[in-house]
Each structure stands twice: as C-alpha cells, then as structure tokens.
Design a protein around this motif. Structure first.
Motif, short mmCIF file in Angstrom:
data_model
loop_
_atom_site.label_atom_id
_atom_site.label_comp_id
_atom_site.label_asym_id
_atom_site.label_seq_id
_atom_site.Cartn_x
_atom_site.Cartn_y
_atom_site.Cartn_z
N ALA A 101 0.81 -1.22 0.00
CA ALA A 101 0.00 0.00 0.00
C ALA A 101 0.85 1.27 0.00
N ILE A 102 2.11 1.18 -0.36
CA ILE A 102 3.01 2.34 -0.23
C ILE A 102 2.52 3.54 -1.05
N ARG A 103 2.01 3.31 -2.26
CA ARG A 103 1.51 4.43 -3.07
C ARG A 103 0.26 5.05 -2.44
N ALA A 104 -0.60 4.21 -1.91
CA ALA A 104 -1.82 4.71 -1.25
C ALA A 104 -1.46 5.51 0.00
N VAL A 105 -0.45 5.04 0.73
CA VAL A 105 0.01 5.76 1.92
C VAL A 105 0.59 7.11 1.51
N ALA A 106 1.41 7.12 0.46
CA ALA A 106 1.99 8.38 -0.03
C ALA A 106 0.90 9.34 -0.48
N SER A 107 -0.13 8.82 -1.14
CA SER A 107 -1.24 9.66 -1.60
C SER A 107 -2.01 10.25 -0.41
N ALA A 108 -2.30 9.42 0.58
CA ALA A 108 -3.01 9.90 1.78
C ALA A 108 -2.16 10.93 2.52
N ASN A 109 -0.86 10.69 2.57
CA ASN A 109 0.06 11.63 3.20
C ASN A 109 -0.03 13.00 2.52
N GLY A 110 -0.06 12.98 1.19
CA GLY A 110 -0.14 14.22 0.42
C GLY A 110 -1.47 14.94 0.54
N LYS A 111 -2.50 14.25 0.99
CA LYS A 111 -3.82 14.87 1.14
C LYS A 111 -4.09 15.30 2.59
N ASN A 112 -3.08 15.20 3.42
CA ASN A 112 -3.21 15.61 4.82
C ASN A 112 -3.72 17.05 4.90
N PRO A 113 -4.87 17.28 5.53
CA PRO A 113 -5.43 18.63 5.59
C PRO A 113 -4.94 19.48 6.76
N LEU A 114 -4.12 18.91 7.64
CA LEU A 114 -3.69 19.66 8.82
C LEU A 114 -2.17 19.83 8.83
N TRP A 115 -1.71 20.78 8.03
CA TRP A 115 -0.29 21.11 7.89
C TRP A 115 0.37 21.25 9.26
N ILE A 116 1.51 20.66 9.42
CA ILE A 116 2.36 20.65 10.61
C ILE A 116 1.74 19.83 11.75
N VAL A 117 0.46 20.02 12.04
CA VAL A 117 -0.20 19.35 13.16
C VAL A 117 -0.18 17.83 12.97
N VAL A 118 -0.57 17.38 11.78
CA VAL A 118 -0.40 15.98 11.39
C VAL A 118 0.90 15.99 10.59
N PRO A 119 1.98 15.52 11.21
CA PRO A 119 3.33 15.81 10.69
C PRO A 119 3.77 15.01 9.47
N CYS A 120 3.13 15.25 8.35
CA CYS A 120 3.51 14.56 7.11
C CYS A 120 4.91 14.98 6.67
N HIS A 121 5.38 16.13 7.15
CA HIS A 121 6.73 16.58 6.81
C HIS A 121 7.81 15.66 7.40
N ARG A 122 7.45 14.84 8.36
CA ARG A 122 8.41 13.94 9.00
C ARG A 122 8.58 12.62 8.23
N VAL A 123 7.91 12.50 7.10
CA VAL A 123 8.02 11.29 6.28
C VAL A 123 9.01 11.56 5.15
N ILE A 124 10.02 10.72 5.06
CA ILE A 124 11.08 10.89 4.06
C ILE A 124 11.22 9.60 3.26
N GLY A 125 12.03 9.63 2.23
CA GLY A 125 12.29 8.45 1.42
C GLY A 125 13.04 7.40 2.20
N THR A 126 12.93 6.15 1.78
CA THR A 126 13.62 5.04 2.44
C THR A 126 15.13 5.27 2.46
N ASP A 127 15.64 5.96 1.44
CA ASP A 127 17.08 6.24 1.36
C ASP A 127 17.48 7.49 2.16
N GLY A 128 16.52 8.08 2.90
CA GLY A 128 16.81 9.25 3.71
C GLY A 128 16.64 10.57 2.98
N SER A 129 16.22 10.51 1.73
CA SER A 129 16.08 11.74 0.94
C SER A 129 14.76 12.45 1.25
#
Length: 156
Positions: A101-129
């Motif tokens: 479900a990695i693509r679905a997770v990435a899509s849901a992450n991108g639709k997060n409606p609560l900037w900063i509060v729901v910390p989608c910015h803390r999700v990075i690539g597997t390689d650390g990028s």
C-alpha cells in the motif's frame, strides 16, 4: 465554518474550523493576515505560534480532518511520529500492515489537511532523501531543521 490567516516564517497559514474542531490548516505563499481570529480558531492559532516560536512540540486542540477511512488511518499513524524524528513511507506501510500500500500511503500523506499538526513533513524516502511535499521541499527542509534536536548547519 470560520477561517483565519496567520503569519508564519513559511508563509501565511490558513486555518479553518468550527465548534467540531479544526478541519484544515494549509500554507499559502502570501496573503492578507487576519486582524481578528475567530474564537473557535484561537487555540489552534496560538499553538501554531508557539510551535514556530520553539515553545511547543505537540498539538492538543480539537481536530476534525475530513477524509476517507484509509486516509484517517494514515493520518493517525503520522500523529505517532515523535517530534524531531523521521520515518519512511515504507515504515508507515509496515505499521499499517500492508507493504503493497506504499503508493496509497503516499497519496493519503499528500492529502493531509492539517499542515504541521499531522506531521507529514516527517516522512522521508527510504534512502533518507527529502521526497515530495505539497508545501514545497524548502518548507519540509525548514520544518525538519526547526524540529532537529541538535543545532546543525543543515540536515540536507
């Protein structure tokens, strides 16, 4: 539904909500800042200011983000990422029990409606990028450096 616009170091935060909770926090490059903050938005606005001033690492105002059941599940998993830490999209998918479900997770992450509060910015690539971020990668970098437990010149 009430709306307020708050100046932040990363642009103007748009906050929307009502007595049921905050439904949206997003960032705009520019815009008019609200002179008055509606009562139902004051706590969220105050907590965001505290976050940017380095006085807050968690948020406890009433939230009411709108999304599918799967999106809500992903957003709840994001809320478990500690301040100052990062995880990969694969970490989230494993936590949710379906590595396919990695693509679905990435899509849901991108639709997060609560900037900063729901910390989608803390999700990075597997390689650390640093990977995609709706608010722009420069904002993601700023947020991760702001939350970094040690003062560094740059994380990325």
């Amino acid at each position: 539904m009430e709306t307020a616009y708050l100046k932040t170091p990363l642009g103007v935060a748009k906050i929307c909500g009502d007595e049921n909770g905050i439904t949206e926090i997003s960032v705009l490059d520019n815009g008019e800042v609200s002179k008055q903050i509606p009562a139902v938005l004051k706590e969220a606005a105050s907590q965001l200011q505290d976050y940017f001033n380095g006085k807050r690492t968690t948020f406890d105002f009433k939230r009411n983000p709108q999304g599918t059941q799967f999106q809500q599940k992903v957003w709840n998993a994001l809320l478990e990422i500690p301040f100052g830490k990062t995880v990969s999209y694969m970490d989230i998918t494993k936590k949710l029990g379906d590595v396919k479900a990695i693509r679905a997770v990435a899509s849901a992450n991108g639709k997060n409606p609560l900037w900063i509060v729901v910390p989608c910015h803390r999700v990075i690539g597997t390689d650390g990028s640093l990977t995609g971020y709706a608010g722009g990668l420069w904002r993601k970098k700023w947020l991760l450096e702001h939350e970094s437990p040690s003062a560094q010149q740059s994380l990325f």
